[in-house]
Design a protein around this motif. Structure first.
Motif, PDB file in Angstrom:
ATOM      1  N   ARG A  28       0.084  41.544  -8.475  1.00 27.99           N
ATOM      2  CA  ARG A  28       0.367  42.931  -8.597  1.00 27.99           C
ATOM      3  C   ARG A  28       1.588  43.299  -9.333  1.00 27.99           C
ATOM      4  O   ARG A  28       2.564  42.383  -9.387  1.00 27.99           O
ATOM      5  CB  ARG A  28       0.735  43.640  -7.238  1.00 27.99           C
ATOM      6  N   THR A  29       1.524  44.240  -9.910  1.00 30.91           N
ATOM      7  CA  THR A  29       2.659  44.582 -11.070  1.00 30.91           C
ATOM      8  C   THR A  29       3.469  45.601 -10.256  1.00 30.91           C
ATOM      9  O   THR A  29       3.101  46.248  -9.214  1.00 30.91           O
ATOM     10  CB  THR A  29       2.275  45.241 -12.444  1.00 30.91           C
ATOM     11  N   ARG A  30       4.654  45.901 -10.822  1.00 29.00           N
ATOM     12  CA  ARG A  30       5.818  46.890 -10.251  1.00 29.00           C
ATOM     13  C   ARG A  30       5.134  48.043 -10.181  1.00 29.00           C
ATOM     14  O   ARG A  30       5.146  49.089  -9.370  1.00 29.00           O
ATOM     15  CB  ARG A  30       7.088  46.815 -11.151  1.00 29.00           C
ATOM     16  N   ALA A  63      -0.835  37.352 -16.445  1.00 34.25           N
ATOM     17  CA  ALA A  63      -1.019  38.695 -16.350  1.00 34.25           C
ATOM     18  C   ALA A  63      -1.792  39.085 -17.708  1.00 34.25           C
ATOM     19  O   ALA A  63      -1.879  38.955 -18.743  1.00 34.25           O
ATOM     20  CB  ALA A  63       0.255  39.593 -16.440  1.00 34.25           C
ATOM     21  N   SER A  71       2.373  43.382 -18.605  1.00 34.85           N
ATOM     22  CA  SER A  71       3.319  43.606 -17.593  1.00 34.85           C
ATOM     23  C   SER A  71       3.657  42.514 -16.498  1.00 34.85           C
ATOM     24  O   SER A  71       2.631  41.716 -16.383  1.00 34.85           O
ATOM     25  CB  SER A  71       2.621  44.730 -16.606  1.00 34.85           C
ATOM     26  N   SER A  72       4.555  42.246 -16.029  1.00 31.72           N
ATOM     27  CA  SER A  72       5.000  41.295 -15.043  1.00 31.72           C
ATOM     28  C   SER A  72       4.391  41.385 -13.747  1.00 31.72           C
ATOM     29  O   SER A  72       4.303  42.349 -13.269  1.00 31.72           O
ATOM     30  CB  SER A  72       6.452  41.034 -14.859  1.00 31.72           C
ATOM     31  N   GLN A  73       3.524  40.125 -13.377  1.00 30.91           N
ATOM     32  CA  GLN A  73       2.695  40.481 -12.166  1.00 30.91           C
ATOM     33  C   GLN A  73       3.544  39.365 -11.131  1.00 30.91           C
ATOM     34  O   GLN A  73       4.006  38.588 -11.457  1.00 30.91           O
ATOM     35  CB  GLN A  73       1.497  39.964 -12.102  1.00 30.91           C
TER      36      GLN A  73
END
Length: 395
Positions: A28-30, A63, A71-73
């Motif tokens: 999940r991303t932020r 990601a 986006s960072s996951q």
């Protein structure tokens, strides 16, 4: 293992609650976490940093970008720590090291009698656990939990066996205290059938919230999961169906000191005794299984009758609990074709249709791994609880 991903299920006031959402291993991303939890971006970012610091989550490199910088996951990191799981039976023991997803990293089995006493068991377990940790390249400091199953009643809150009939010298022995001389991790102890029920659910029926796991071996016992939770009873004796009175066994003495118990006629030990008395030598439940698999008609009939006797008791359980699953494990489940057929014959005939319309009665799928997987889950669920994670952040 199955966990709810509904954010309203968890207390999101600390990192431990947010982590429960990530235990399903889905990256999940932020931004996704902000949307699903309703928390602010700074709060989510702070809790992500806390969990990264503990090593419980890790960035996911693949990601998918929707344009611009990906986006960072983040996802659960099951390799962050390990647990030790142990299963003690009447005449065997197994110990394993698993990661935080319950995957076996190494294990060891031994033939050993539980009747040799608790000190001997602690020595064996400690030595074997240290050897397995060395074998897997993990340190004792990476152990965050220890789960143990014992073949007798256990007071779960203290981890102490209570008047276990086949465990001389074990009554109220402080097993967690004895192991803490070597390990600093929390030690959780439960009845072996309870952990088999957990292991079976984890391995094969993750969506099931209402099931009965029945172990038929030297004795007979049941592990009960109702409403998604293991039911131990007020003193850890829930599921002791082997000592329910059975009319067919009225005059037959049981090892518990009473007469007429289900276990006196339907356990592997009882079937072996009856076959031997009729001229067919069978010293153990394993001998009964071998005879049935070899096509011995008398052994097959005896196992089928044991299934019917078990079914008579389980019919009451079905009316009381309305489970979706009845799963048969233990040594005698190796003759499941005949044992389960006997159970089905009686339960389906005597229970009301509403209770059995969607009831599955089947052999264990996890089989010999059920207990060790359940012991691991016991330790993992405790180690990854919101309370434990919060405590780790404040040490």
């Amino acid at each position: 293992m199955t966990l709810s991903t509904d954010p309203h299920t968890f207390d999101l006031s600390h990192a431990g609650g947010l982590f429960q959402l990530l235990r399903d291993s889905r990256p999940r991303t932020r931004a996704e976490l902000v949307r699903s939890t309703g928390l602010s971006r700074p709060t989510v970012a702070h809790r992500i940093e806390q969990l990264l610091g503990l090593g419980l989550i890790a960035p996911v490199d693949d990601a998918v970008s929707t344009g611009g910088r990906p986006s960072s996951q983040f996802a659960f990191n099951p390799r962050a720590r390990v647990v030790v799981a142990a299963d003690f039976g009447a005449s065997h023991a197994r110990i394993a090291v698993t990661n935080l997803a319950g995957e076996l990293l190494a294990d060891h089995r031994a033939k050993r009698a539980i009747s040799t006493g608790p000190d001997d068991a602690v020595d064996w377990m400690t030595t074997a656990a240290l050897q397995l940790l060395e074998q897997t390249g993990r340190s004792i400091g990476e152990v965050v939990g220890i789960g143990i199953g014992l073949p007798g009643p256990v007071e779960f809150s203290t981890g102490r066996p209570i008047n276990p009939p086949i465990m001389p010298g074990w009554d109220r022995f402080d097993l967690p205290g004895a192991l803490k001389k070597t390990f600093s991790a929390p030690v959780l102890v439960d009845n072996d059938v309870n952990i088999m029920a957990l292991g079976e659910q984890t391995a094969a029926w993750p969506e099931a919230s209402d099931l009965i796991f029945v172990k038929v071996a030297t004795g007979i016992g049941a592990g009960i999961i109702s409403g998604g939770s293991l039911r131990r009873g007020s003193h850890g004796a829930a599921g002791d169906i082997g000592h329910v009175a059975l009319s067919r066994a009225a005059d037959i003495p049981c090892a518990c000191g009473n007469r007429g118990c289900l276990e006196a006629v339907a356990s592997g030990r009882a079937i072996a005794r009856d076959l031997t008395n009729s001229g067919i030598p069978a010293a153990t439940p394993g001998d009964v299984v071998r005879l049935a698999k070899d096509g011995d008609l008398q052994a097959i009939q005896a196992v089928r009758q044991a299934g019917r006797d078990l079914g008579e008791v389980l019919t009451t359980c079905v009316s009381l609990m309305n489970p979706a699953l009845i799963l048969i494990g233990g040594t005698m489940a190796q003759a499941a074709e005949h044992l389960v057929a006997g159970v089905r014959e009686v339960v389906y005939a005597r229970s009301i249709p509403l209770s059995t319309e969607h009831l599955t009665i089947a052999p264990s799928r996890a089989a010999g791994d059920a207990a060790i997987l359940g012991a691991a889950r016991l330790a993992i669920d405790a180690a990854l609880s919101p309370e434990r994670i919060s405590a780790a952040l404040h040490t």
